[in-house]
Design a protein around this motif. Structure first.
Motif, short mmCIF file in Angstrom:
data_model
loop_
_atom_site.label_atom_id
_atom_site.label_comp_id
_atom_site.label_asym_id
_atom_site.label_seq_id
_atom_site.Cartn_x
_atom_site.Cartn_y
_atom_site.Cartn_z
N LEU A 383 0.80 -1.22 0.00
CA LEU A 383 0.00 0.00 0.00
C LEU A 383 0.83 1.27 0.00
CD1 LEU A 383 -2.75 -1.07 2.56
CD2 LEU A 383 -3.04 -0.79 0.10
N TYR A 384 2.09 1.17 0.41
CA TYR A 384 2.96 2.34 0.43
C TYR A 384 3.45 2.71 -0.97
CZ TYR A 384 5.91 -1.79 0.94
OH TYR A 384 6.46 -3.04 0.78
N VAL A 385 3.13 1.88 -1.97
CA VAL A 385 3.42 2.20 -3.37
C VAL A 385 2.18 2.88 -3.94
CG1 VAL A 385 3.99 1.27 -5.64
CG2 VAL A 385 4.97 0.23 -3.57
N SER A 421 9.38 -3.80 3.28
CA SER A 421 9.93 -2.45 3.45
C SER A 421 10.83 -2.35 4.68
CB SER A 421 8.80 -1.42 3.55
OG SER A 421 8.14 -1.50 4.81
N PHE A 422 10.98 -3.46 5.43
CA PHE A 422 11.84 -3.54 6.61
C PHE A 422 11.47 -2.53 7.71
CE2 PHE A 422 14.52 -4.52 2.83
CZ PHE A 422 14.56 -5.90 3.01
N TYR A 429 0.98 0.32 7.43
CA TYR A 429 -0.15 0.78 8.24
C TYR A 429 -0.38 2.29 8.12
CZ TYR A 429 -1.64 -3.56 10.26
OH TYR A 429 -2.18 -4.82 10.41
N GLN A 430 0.66 3.06 7.89
CA GLN A 430 0.45 4.48 7.63
C GLN A 430 -0.46 4.64 6.41
OE1 GLN A 430 1.50 5.85 10.58
NE2 GLN A 430 2.61 7.47 9.55
N ALA A 431 -0.21 3.84 5.38
CA ALA A 431 -1.03 3.91 4.16
C ALA A 431 -2.43 3.35 4.40
CB ALA A 431 -0.34 3.16 3.03
N TRP A 432 -2.53 2.27 5.16
CA TRP A 432 -3.83 1.63 5.41
C TRP A 432 -4.78 2.57 6.16
CZ3 TRP A 432 -7.15 -1.56 3.71
CH2 TRP A 432 -8.15 -2.11 4.52
#
Length: 685
Positions: A383-385, A421-422, A429-432
């Motif tokens: 989700l961070y993409v 993403s390590f 979760y920031q993106a979610w």
């Protein structure tokens, strides 16, 4: 440099000290913390940070420390100014609560790899007890006090599911029953670790305890770009008043009422989901019978659960991620026609999906495998993409728009596995959470229900983002109540959804029957029940009393129950509708420390209190005890006022009592049988 003290005669003082070598916490709600002795950096200070630049211990300098009436903020220069750490403490003195917020920023011109970033609390030696909650499928929120031995306490979640394994909650109390509770608000995988630490050389061989809390550092190697900040998981710290979790919970619920403005975003409709009858076997004719039952009971939303989707051959489990309609079963590609039928009956339509679990054989995985990371048997969206975020958002929004959804249930049935993403799923979760907040903004009339194989992701961050959260797949009516009680130690009570799940039982002759005619019975799943392999009898009134204290949904089989049983459920659905907004404005007082699943002994009661109007709803329960009466001691009434006591459902007046009598002498309650309950409405006259 200097000291700051928040004096508090009720909850105990908090003393923070700013020094050239760092910030020290000397007292926490009166508890003795880090002492005056010069301690090694490994057991000193408010934080532990380790990066590709090294440890913070020998590379820190206080830039500023500001004290206000209810706020403390310190800025610390790290690594000769290449990074900055900021800690902010906000105090709600009337409730004995402090919110701690920490951030770390890369001020350099080069990327820095962050390996560890933990909040730290150093306790002087005491003999401690710890309260933790073990959480696993169908046994969510199982809590207990245990002595803290030399090995300490290690808590963490598993596989990206924030309450699988343990809840991010730890309470400590000493022999004098003084203590504190720590509530971590996760951003992915988290850790709470209390361990014994040597405090250096002394004749007594002195040691203390150190609590570390924050993002899991197990597989953590986060690259912070120049100018980028990392936010530690926030923490709520509470005074454990008199060592009692029940009083601590009341203060926490009051904090939520003061800070959670989003709770009024949408009214909770009464939802009917037939999943717990035939699960993923969807037969349109049978579903239409369920729609009629839902309408008859007074429900407002009809929800279709898993099994409606998948363009290929396969079951609901394997086709997750393919949100096109199933053409070889369920609605045979024509679910919109069923949606129209539901709406023609005066009900809104709701739908289940699982956007975070993608099957390998789904069209999107075959076309874009680069969108996904390897989870436990499935794949999760990165989700961070940005393009992946847009794709998943579009899938959810598309279903809301296509079917005109007023309810969306989003499940999460597996472990995410390793984070590519390590960051221990920090970026994920920031993106979610950003995605969920965008959905709420774009679809203000759609209720978003969270689920994670029940309650495997039922943390403060998640519950505050969804409109309501599924408590557990263990839908035994007794266990649903006990899981709820435990959850209220750390979560807002008005955001937890209890499911009332029943089926028609056999006609049987009861032991105390006065006639040879057999009695129609009702059954609920046997503890710990997610299915009907085993079951037990339950009284319909008691089933409602256990589950309608707070948000509720209906499932199972209400089609084939008797007319008399339907009338009971219709009555309680109407009761719930009347008070659903009352819960969002009410404090919750637990009569004692909560029960655990399976503990069907003794008595218990819950008191909901709307302070503005001094109105109360009291749910009282008798479980498997031979005693037929209990005494309820209510809290926070006006001693000099007179209160009217009514039956909470019929509103028939039962008596009038003085506030001081209700609090100190108590109200005696008689129960007709084991496993029965009462609901009281108590109003100030």
């Amino acid at each position: 440099m200097g000291s700051m003290v928040w004096k508090d005669d009720k909850f105990g003082d908090i003393l923070l000290e700013s020094r050239e070598d760092g910030i020290k916490l000397r007292k926490l709600f009166g508890l003795k913390m880090e002492g005056d002795a010069e301690l090694a950096g490994r057991v000193s200070g408010l934080y532990d940070i380790f990066t590709s630049l090294g440890s913070h211990v020998n590379h820190q300098q206080i830039e500023a420390a500001e004290w206000k009436e209810n706020e403390f903020c310190a800025k610390v220069k790290l690594y000769e100014g290449k990074m900055r750490y900021v800690t902010t403490w906000n105090r709600v003195g009337s409730l004995g609560i402090v919110k701690r917020t920490d951030t770390l920023t890369n001020l350099s011109t080069e990327p820095v790899i962050l390996y560890k970033a933990m909040m730290r609390f150093v306790f002087a030696y005491e003999e401690w007890e710890a309260y933790v909650q073990n959480t696993r499928w169908c046994y969510e929120n199982v809590g207990a006090w245990n002595p803290v031995h030399f090995g300490g306490v290690a808590l963490a979640c598993e596989g990206g599911r924030t309450t699988q394994g343990a809840a991010p909650f730890l309470a400590l109390r000493n022999r004098r029953f003084k203590g504190a509770a720590f509530h971590l608000i996760p951003n992915g995988n988290w850790k709470l670790s209390l361990k014994t630490v040597s405090l250096g050389c002394s004749q007594a061989g002195e040691y203390g305890y150190m609590l570390e809390a924050g993002q899991s550092d197990e597989h953590f190697a986060m690259t912070l770009l120049p100018g980028e900040s990392f936010s530690f998981p926030e923490m709520l710290i509470q005074s454990l008043e008199d060592g009692k979790l029940s009083q601590t919970a009341a203060n926490l619920q009051k904090y939520f009422l003061q800070t959670d403005k989003e709770r009024f975003r949408i009214e909770h409709p009464v939802v009917y989901n037939p999943w717990f009858e035939h699960y993923a076997l969807l037969d349109e004719k049978r579903l239409k019978e369920h729609v009629q039952a839902a309408k008859e009971l007074g429900c407002e939303v009809f929800e279709v659960d898993a099994g409606w989707y998948g363009s290929k051959t396969g079951d609901w489990w394997s086709q997750s991620g393919d949100w096109s309609e199933k053409t070889d079963g369920a609605f045979y590609g024509n679910m919109n026609k069923f949606v129209e039928y539901v709406k023609s009956q005066g009900l809104g339509f709701g739908l289940w999906m699982e956007p975070e679990r993608i099957g390998e054989g789904t069209p999107v995985y075959e076309e874009h495998p680069e969108y996904f990371g390897k989870g436990n048997g499935f794949y999760y969206p990165k989700l961070y993409v940005p393009e992946v975020y847009d794709y998943i958002y579009g899938q959810i929004a598309g279903l809301i728009e296509k079917y005109g959804l007023c309810w969306m249930k989003m499940d999460f049935n597996y472990e995410l596995g390793e984070d590519e993403s390590f960051t221990e799923f920090y970026r994920y979760y920031q993106a979610w959470y950003r995605l969920l907040n965008q959905l709420k903004k774009d679809y203000p009339n759609t209720f978003l229900e969270g689920c994670a194989a029940g309650g495997e992701r039922n943390d403060l961050h998640t519950s505050m983002t969804y409109d309501g959260h599924f408590l557990s797949d263990n839908v035994n009516c007794f266990d649903m109540q006990f899981t709820y009680q435990q959850c209220c130690l750390r979560m807002p009570h008005y955001r937890m959804i209890k499911w009332l799940v029943v089926n028609p039982g056999a006609k049987i002759s009861l032991y105390d029957s006065t006639t040879i005619e057999k009695t129609d019975t009702l059954i609920t799943t046997q503890h710990p029940g997610a299915g009907w392999d085993e079951y037990e009898r339950i009284d319909p009134e008691f089933a409602c009393q256990l589950t309608m204290a707070g948000m509720v949904g209906l499932s199972g089989n209400f089609i084939d129950i008797t007319k008399e049983q339907k009338e009971v459920f219709r009555k309680y659905v109407a009761f719930y509708k009347k008070y659903r907004n009352f819960y969002k404005e009410a404090l919750l007082y637990l009569c004692d420390d909560p029960k655990n699943v399976g503990d069907k002994t003794g008595f218990y009661y819950l008191q909901y209190h709307k302070e503005e109007t001094d109105e109360h709803l009291v749910f009282s329960y008798r479980f498997a005890t031979a005693c037929d009466r209990d005494v309820l001691y209510l809290k926070n009434l006006n001693e000099n006022a007179v209160y009217q006591v009514q039956d909470g459902v019929t509103e028939k007046e039962l008596c009038k009592l003085a506030g001081k009598d209700l609090m100190y002498r108590g109200m005696e309650v008689y129960y007709d049988s084991r496993n029965s309950g009462k609901i009281f409405k108590i109003s100030r006259k």
